[in-house]
Design an enzyme around this catalytic site. Structure first.
Site, PDB file in Angstrom:
ATOM      1  N   ARG A  47       1.133  -0.806   0.062  1.00  0.00           N
ATOM      2  CA  ARG A  47       0.088  -0.025   0.038  1.00  0.00           C
ATOM      3  C   ARG A  47       1.192   1.381   0.018  1.00  0.00           C
ATOM      4  NH1 ARG A  47      -1.785   1.320   4.562  1.00  0.00           N
ATOM      5  NH2 ARG A  47      -1.482   0.443   5.364  1.00  0.00           N
ATOM      6  N   TYR A  99     -17.327  17.196 -13.773  1.00  0.00           N
ATOM      7  CA  TYR A  99     -18.316  16.119 -13.187  1.00  0.00           C
ATOM      8  C   TYR A  99     -19.170  15.563 -12.333  1.00  0.00           C
ATOM      9  CZ  TYR A  99     -17.897  11.190 -13.788  1.00  0.00           C
ATOM     10  OH  TYR A  99     -18.339   9.408 -13.342  1.00  0.00           O
ATOM     11  N   ASP A 171      -8.673  19.039 -12.947  1.00  0.00           N
ATOM     12  CA  ASP A 171      -9.261  17.395 -13.781  1.00  0.00           C
ATOM     13  C   ASP A 171      -8.944  17.986 -14.970  1.00  0.00           C
ATOM     14  OD1 ASP A 171     -10.117  15.602 -14.730  1.00  0.00           O
ATOM     15  OD2 ASP A 171     -12.184  15.757 -13.443  1.00  0.00           O
ATOM     16  N   LYS A 196      -9.961   7.135 -18.587  1.00  0.00           N
ATOM     17  CA  LYS A 196     -10.100   7.782 -20.204  1.00  0.00           C
ATOM     18  C   LYS A 196      -9.260   7.222 -20.950  1.00  0.00           C
ATOM     19  CE  LYS A 196     -14.081   8.467 -17.280  1.00  0.00           C
ATOM     20  NZ  LYS A 196     -14.327   9.933 -17.425  1.00  0.00           N
TER      21      LYS A 196
END
Ligand SMILES: *Cc1c(COP(=O)(O)O)cnc(C)c1O
Length: 381
Positions: A47, A99, A171, A196
């Site tokens: 992690r 978004y 973003d 994307k």
């Protein structure tokens, strides 16, 4: 240093590959051996750090001209980690067309942790200036919005932000570092839904944060490690592989998009096209000066046809939300991506029931145009 396309293909080695394999290995191990109790080890627990993930993180940091990159299990997880560097009582100015999932995270989650938000049309710099308060700490926006492709200048926002000691968080999902590098234009933090264009094949959910300097890197690393929504080694490898073909995919997507825009401009069923690559449209000037391409998403309003019939009768364009992959997609924002908004809210932000969004893929443009043409004929009223 090598040029952009070379960097896409080769990334930046983290010297973990001792076998000569041309691709970095996928390390699935969750834990790493300490030679002895007091040893300083490079890797201890996956992690906190993993060589496969780190390859991707270095690669994206390099492409964005940033200090460090961080890979997360989704775009939303990346945005959550970026916002978690703020404290209760801090105020942020946010774009009014961000978004929907981001808006929900801010309004229904971060508000409960006492972050304050003011929604502003970030194209309007004086409105941004007017929204700054004594406790304002940052401005968060998308340079190209969805689905109307409104363009905000990163340079102008950065200028006003830095005069007021605010962080600029961008973003950059729609443009990717191939078409725009917000850190170079003055932003402090860049976020991607790597689901994307970076992934590019509609087969992995992932998110990225890239920081401008060491201090921000430490704060984001703390969040990534403490909250723990890291990207898995296999998915890190998929995004790494997607990035290798980012520019060749986008080159075709940009060409196809331009051809489709040319086709749509000639059709009288198309009332209005939202695409910053069209000369004379509001975003064209800023996009021309801050981006090296206008992206591969566009939207348009139709007239004298049945819009539902139109999208239902596309054959090659698949009816689906999301964007940025090799296949072309069509969707109806009012009923799909933006269905969460009431019809009054939709109209207020410019989403009419006749608005169609296309995400252009890498197929042959003639086939895509033929599909649009037959669907338009089919939907005549
Ligand atoms: C898809 C998307 C997100 C959310 O990313 P996920 O990977 O779906 O969590 C955030 N911002 C923009 C602009 C997006 O298109």
């Amino acid at each position: 240093m090598s040029n952009f396309n070379t960097q896409l293909v080769h990334g930046k080695s983290c010297n973990e590959n001792k076998t000569g394999s041309v691709n970095p290995p996928i390390y699935n191990s969750t834990t790493y051996v300490y030679p002895s109790v007091n040893s300083k080890v490079r890797w201890d627990y996956a992690r906190s750090g993993n060589p496969t993930r780190e390859f991707l993180e270095n690669q994206i940091a390099n492409l964005e001209n940033g200090d460090r990159g961080f890979a997360f299990s989704s775009g939303m997880a990346a945005i959550h980690a970026a916002l978690s560097i703020f404290s209760p009582g801090d105020h942020l100015i946010i774009g009014d067309q961000i978004y929907g999932g981001t808006f929900r995270l801010f309004n229904q989650f971060f508000k409960r942790w006492h972050l304050e938000f003011t929604t502003v049309d970030t194209r309007n710099i004086s409105a941004v200036a007017a929204a700054i308060k004594p406790n304002t700490k940052g401005i968060y926006f998308e340079p190209f919005t969805n689905p109307l492709l409104q363009v905000t200048s990163v340079r102008d926002i950065a200028e006003i932000a830095h005069k007021n000691n605010l962080l600029v968080i961008v973003d950059n999902t729609f443009l990717t570092p191939y078409l725009q590098q917000p850190l170079t234009l003055g932003a402090d933090i860049v976020i991607h839904s790597a689901t994307k264009y970076l992934g590019g094949h509609s087969d992995v959910i992932a998110g990225i944060v890239v920081t401008k300097n060491k201090e921000l890197s430490e704060r984001i690393y703390f969040s990534q490690n403490a909250i723990g929504s890291v990207l898995s080694p296999s998915d890190s490898n998929l995004i790494r592989r997607g990035i290798q073909t980012l520019s060749v995919r986008l080159d075709r997507q940009l060409l196809n998009t331009q051809k489709i825009v040319n086709f749509l401009e000639k059709r009288n069923e198309i009332k209005k096209i939202n695409y910053p690559g069209i000369k004379g449209t509001p975003g064209y000037k800023i996009a021309s000066s801050e981006c090296s391409g206008f992206g591969a998403v566009l939207s348009f309003e139709v007239q004298n046809i049945d819009v539902i019939n139109f999208v239902n009768n596309m054959n090659l364009f698949q009816l689906a939300v999301s964007l940025g992959a090799v296949e072309s997609l069509v969707e109806l924002p009012s009923k799909m991506s933006h269905a969460e908004l009431s019809s009054t809210e939709q109209l207020k932000c410019g989403i009419s029931p006749n608005l169609v969004r296309l995400a252009i893929g890498i197929e042959d443009a003639v086939d895509l145009i033929a599909d649009l043409e037959q669907a338009l004929e089919h939907a005549k009223i």
